[in-house]
Write a protein that holds these residues in place. Structure first.
Motif, PDB file in Angstrom:
ATOM      1  N   LEU A   1      -9.170  19.507   4.463  1.00 23.08           N
ATOM      2  CA  LEU A   1     -10.194  20.162   3.665  1.00 23.08           C
ATOM      3  C   LEU A   1      -9.919  19.945   2.173  1.00 23.08           C
ATOM      4  N   ASP A   2     -10.863  19.284   1.494  1.00 22.60           N
ATOM      5  CA  ASP A   2     -10.741  19.012   0.052  1.00 22.60           C
ATOM      6  C   ASP A   2      -9.398  18.383  -0.290  1.00 22.60           C
ATOM      7  N   ALA A   3      -8.892  17.529   0.588  1.00 22.86           N
ATOM      8  CA  ALA A   3      -7.541  16.991   0.424  1.00 22.86           C
ATOM      9  C   ALA A   3      -7.558  15.610  -0.204  1.00 22.86           C
ATOM     10  N   THR A   4      -6.419  15.218  -0.749  1.00 19.34           N
ATOM     11  CA  THR A   4      -6.212  13.862  -1.270  1.00 19.34           C
ATOM     12  C   THR A   4      -4.849  13.369  -0.808  1.00 19.34           C
ATOM     13  N   VAL A   5      -4.677  12.060  -0.829  1.00 16.41           N
ATOM     14  CA  VAL A   5      -3.386  11.458  -0.510  1.00 16.41           C
ATOM     15  C   VAL A   5      -3.152  10.304  -1.471  1.00 16.41           C
ATOM     16  N   LYS A   6      -1.912  10.137  -1.878  1.00 11.99           N
ATOM     17  CA  LYS A   6      -1.560   9.046  -2.775  1.00 11.99           C
ATOM     18  C   LYS A   6      -1.069   7.856  -1.964  1.00 11.99           C
ATOM     19  N   THR A   7      -1.544   6.689  -2.299  1.00  9.48           N
ATOM     20  CA  THR A   7      -1.116   5.455  -1.643  1.00  9.48           C
ATOM     21  C   THR A   7      -1.157   4.326  -2.672  1.00  9.48           C
ATOM     22  N   LYS A   8      -0.838   3.132  -2.242  1.00  6.42           N
ATOM     23  CA  LYS A   8      -0.861   1.980  -3.154  1.00  6.42           C
ATOM     24  C   LYS A   8      -1.887   0.969  -2.677  1.00  6.42           C
ATOM     25  N   ASP A   9      -2.563   0.382  -3.647  1.00  5.58           N
ATOM     26  CA  ASP A   9      -3.590  -0.595  -3.303  1.00  5.58           C
ATOM     27  C   ASP A   9      -2.979  -1.981  -3.155  1.00  5.58           C
ATOM     28  N   ALA A  10      -3.842  -3.004  -3.032  1.00  7.11           N
ATOM     29  CA  ALA A  10      -3.373  -4.373  -2.836  1.00  7.11           C
ATOM     30  C   ALA A  10      -2.556  -4.877  -4.013  1.00  7.11           C
ATOM     31  N   ASN A  11      -2.751  -4.300  -5.163  1.00  8.64           N
ATOM     32  CA  ASN A  11      -2.007  -4.709  -6.366  1.00  8.64           C
ATOM     33  C   ASN A  11      -0.777  -3.840  -6.596  1.00  8.64           C
ATOM     34  N   ASP A  12      -0.399  -3.085  -5.557  1.00  3.42           N
ATOM     35  CA  ASP A  12       0.771  -2.212  -5.623  1.00  3.42           C
ATOM     36  C   ASP A  12       0.611  -1.121  -6.693  1.00  3.42           C
TER      37      ASP A  12
END
Length: 458
Positions: free
Chosen positions: A327-338
């Motif tokens: 619910l209304d959440a976010t997550v941090k990750t890395k894209d193709a460019n790191d």
């Protein structure tokens, strides 16, 4: 000349006496046979009446199963079975010419209601499961002490009392009760089983043995020092669910009572030893584990951002404790460019009913000790995290005005604005909107004869 005449007279008298004795014996035998015949007829009639009363009562059980099935189909969330006089009160089964046979299904009331009898079922999910209390704070149950609550919840705690052996091994309480009656469900509809659409053969796997419950019955709580019958069952000394004269006369006779004209049912009305919910969607299929990288997402009406969010969750190794965490959440990750990016779930209160229905966060097939939001009392709801009695009463007060589709999900306090997102996140992991274990009484009876059978069904 007189002697022979006397002898003949004596012989005639003896024969007459013998005939009278014989007639008397025949009469006694005849009366005995007539009495036995009438006794057999009475017994046969009583037996037939008992069988008919038994059949009338079982018609009531059949009615219960039909109402439960209809309530599930209509997403009633308990509206059809908890108190339904039209379905359960004085229902005619048959008129055989001599008697009219009826059944009535009923449950005792509770301390919060004015009525002694409710024409419906009691679901175990409306109570706190002492074997799996989950997030419930048992100390909030009326008259429960913190010491008792700690021992009930934590088997290792045995030194909170002055008694050397707080929980003796020899349990002298009542023998274990049979498990409550359950509506057949699809909890075992694993791939390859008759309830599954996946027909791929699977090797037979033995079901794991579940440990015996520490508290097999509520009566086993009486092993706790000082935990008496008056605490467990209140003023209802004979456990008939009715306010008898001796239960409303103060201290004049046993049991002690407050003479307020209402029956106090004690702690038993808030507690159970068996309540669980199969981890299935409303369609009867296994929910998708959000923490399982191999689990495909269902093609549901969900925001496109949610698919990206779940992919980011799994890629980052982030695990959720409960589906409400999206619910209304976010997550941090890395894209193709790191480069670090933040991915939003796209899930608001409007999508929570679908999320909570389709997803889970574990591999268990059943979830123990969930509380039914639609049927639990305010006192039971107030034991849950982030809840107090005032907030719980507001939820109970809102239930009568809900539509069936709202009652079918635990999300309605959020969607109706009764709980804010933070409050809902705290309480949602311990709630359900349905029940699978029930108890009730069913009476089969005849008028005008008064023959009856009473069953307590669990």
């Amino acid at each position: 000349m007189n002697a022979p005449r006397t002898s003949r007279s004596a012989r005639r008298g003896f024969v007459l006496l013998a005939v009278l004795v014989f007639i008397l014996l025949i009469s006694m035998v005849t009366v005995s046979l007539l009495f036995r015949s009438r006794a057999d007829e009475t017994a046969a009639n009583a037996s037939r009446g008992g069988e008919q009363a038994w059949a009338a009562a079982f018609s009531g059980i059949q009615q219960v199963l039909q109402v439960l099935a209809a309530d599930r189909t209509a997403l009633g969330g308990g509206a059809g079975w908890s108190d339904n006089p039209a379905a359960f009160r004085e229902r005619l089964v048959v008129d055989d010419g001599a008697n009219r046979w009826f059944f009535t299904v009923f449950s005792p009331g509770d301390s919060e209601s004015l009525s002694e009898v409710r024409y419906g079922l009691t679901d175990e999910a409306s109570r706190v499961n002492v074997n799996h209390p989950g997030g419930a704070d048992l100390a909030k149950i009326p008259r429960m002490t913190a010491e008792w609550a700690a021992v009930i919840k934590s088997p290792g705690l045995t030194n909170l009392f002055s008694t050397p052996a707080s929980l003796p091994e020899d349990d002298t309480s009542a023998p274990p009760e049979p498990p409550p009656a359950e509506l057949p469900d699809a909890a075992d509809a694993s791939p390859g089983s008759p309830g599954s659409t996946d027909t791929t053969p699977r090797p037979a796997v033995s079901a794991p043995q579940r440990p015996e419950p520490r508290w097999p019955t509520l009566e086993s709580l009486l092993r706790l020092p000082g935990f008496g019958l008056e605490l467990l069952f209140g003023e209802d000394a004979n456990r008939n669910g009715r306010l008898d004269p001796n239960e409303n006369d103060g201290d004049e006779s046993f049991p002690p009572d407050n003479r307020d004209g209402r029956l106090d049912h004690g702690m038993a009305q808030y507690l159970t030893t068996s309540a669980y919910d199969p981890d299935l969607s409303r369609a009867g299929v296994r929910r998708v584990d959000l923490n399982d990288p191999a689990a495909p997402l269902p093609t549901a009406d969900l925001p496109p951002a949610f698919t990206n969010y779940v992919a980011a969750l799994r890629a980052s190794g982030t695990r959720l404790n409960h589906p409400v965490d999206v619910l209304d959440a976010t997550v941090k990750t890395k894209d193709a460019n790191d480069q670090e990016v933040v991915v939003a779930s796209g899930i608001t209160a409007a999508e929570m009913p679908v999320i909570l229905d389709l997803f889970t966060t574990g591999s268990e097939t059943r979830r123990e000790g969930l509380i039914n939001l639609n049927t639990a009392s305010a006192i039971v709801l107030a034991t849950l995290p982030g809840m107090d009695l005032s907030l719980a009463e507001s939820l109970v007060g809102a239930r009568p005005g809900l539509r069936p589709e709202q009652r079918a999900t635990i999300a309605w306090p959020l969607t109706e604005g009764l709980l804010n997102p933070e409050q809902f996140r705290r309480v949602a992991p311990f709630l359900t909107a349905r029940s699978y274990q029930f108890r009730f009484n069913v009476l089969g009876y005849a008028l005008p004869s008064g023959q009856f059978r009473l069953f307590e069904v669990e």
